[in-house]
Scaffold this motif. Sequence first.
Motif, PDB file in Angstrom:
ATOM      1  N   UNK A  17       5.096  -0.621  -3.681  1.00 31.78           N
ATOM      2  CA  UNK A  17       5.093  -1.488  -2.507  1.00 31.78           C
ATOM      3  C   UNK A  17       4.246  -2.730  -2.665  1.00 31.78           C
ATOM      4  N   UNK A  18       3.646  -2.916  -3.851  1.00 35.35           N
ATOM      5  CA  UNK A  18       2.801  -4.082  -4.113  1.00 35.35           C
ATOM      6  C   UNK A  18       3.466  -4.967  -5.156  1.00 35.35           C
ATOM      7  N   UNK A  19       3.302  -6.261  -4.994  1.00 38.10           N
ATOM      8  CA  UNK A  19       3.850  -7.173  -5.988  1.00 38.10           C
ATOM      9  C   UNK A  19       2.796  -7.573  -7.023  1.00 38.10           C
TER      10      UNK A  19
ATOM     11  N   UNK B 182       2.476  -9.168   3.104  1.00 41.60           N
ATOM     12  CA  UNK B 182       1.328 -10.003   3.448  1.00 41.60           C
ATOM     13  C   UNK B 182       0.022  -9.263   3.611  1.00 41.60           C
ATOM     14  N   UNK B 183      -0.040  -7.998   3.254  1.00 45.45           N
ATOM     15  CA  UNK B 183      -1.262  -7.218   3.392  1.00 45.45           C
ATOM     16  C   UNK B 183      -1.891  -7.014   2.023  1.00 45.45           C
ATOM     17  N   UNK B 184      -3.209  -6.998   1.981  1.00 48.90           N
ATOM     18  CA  UNK B 184      -3.909  -6.653   0.746  1.00 48.90           C
ATOM     19  C   UNK B 184      -4.891  -5.531   1.046  1.00 48.90           C
TER      20      UNK B 184
ATOM     21  N   UNK C 163      -5.173 -13.438  11.016  1.00 49.40           N
ATOM     22  CA  UNK C 163      -5.719 -12.721   9.868  1.00 49.40           C
ATOM     23  C   UNK C 163      -6.514 -11.554  10.439  1.00 49.40           C
ATOM     24  N   UNK C 164      -6.221 -10.339   9.962  1.00 48.02           N
ATOM     25  CA  UNK C 164      -6.894  -9.143  10.462  1.00 48.02           C
ATOM     26  C   UNK C 164      -7.593  -8.435   9.312  1.00 48.02           C
ATOM     27  N   UNK C 165      -8.828  -8.027   9.519  1.00 47.91           N
ATOM     28  CA  UNK C 165      -9.601  -7.271   8.545  1.00 47.91           C
ATOM     29  C   UNK C 165      -9.976  -5.954   9.211  1.00 47.91           C
TER      30      UNK C 165
END
Length: 182
Positions: free
Chosen positions: A24-26, A54-56, A132-134
């Motif tokens: 699921x990660x590029x 768009x999530x890390x 942007x959410x952390x």
Amino acid sequence: DLIKISSLNSRCLAVKNIKNPLPGCYRSMRFSYLVERPEGNVEVDVTVAFRNHGESTWTATVKNNLQGLEVCELTYPVLNNVRAGENPKDDTLLMAGYYLVPNPSIFGRWVFWAPGSGLIPMLDVSDYQQGVTLVSHDPTYRSTGLTVAGQRKDGAQLSLRKVVDIKPGVSFTGAEIGRAHV
């Protein structure tokens, strides 16, 4: 006495792209640091996995090679000059799922500790269209400091501070405590 060590006084040993990203990660990357002191050193590896939507996800591994000193706090990730749109004056900060702060770029420096008082361990900067959410995703429920600092009207610094207890000679791999979603 507490001795503060940070990446500012560390040596970056490597920045590597990981050949096979997580499902699921590029892209996945690993950053390796060494903090050297007269008492020994601390090895820090931070892995970042970038997801397709768009999530890390950030995970840190720390090995304490200091003689007679414990590592008691980790701060990661540290996101500088965060703003949701073109003009930081249009941004609003949602802190701990409870406190709303308009224009966080001129906000002072604050740390809110969670869990406690029903607070959610998260920070969110958004404008009228995006954000942007952390968020801290730590099933151990360790204390997490949600840190916000205004940065000269350019944006806000967001970071998560995690209380740990890493004795000399011991390694620690943190839970996925840092998630930034754009």
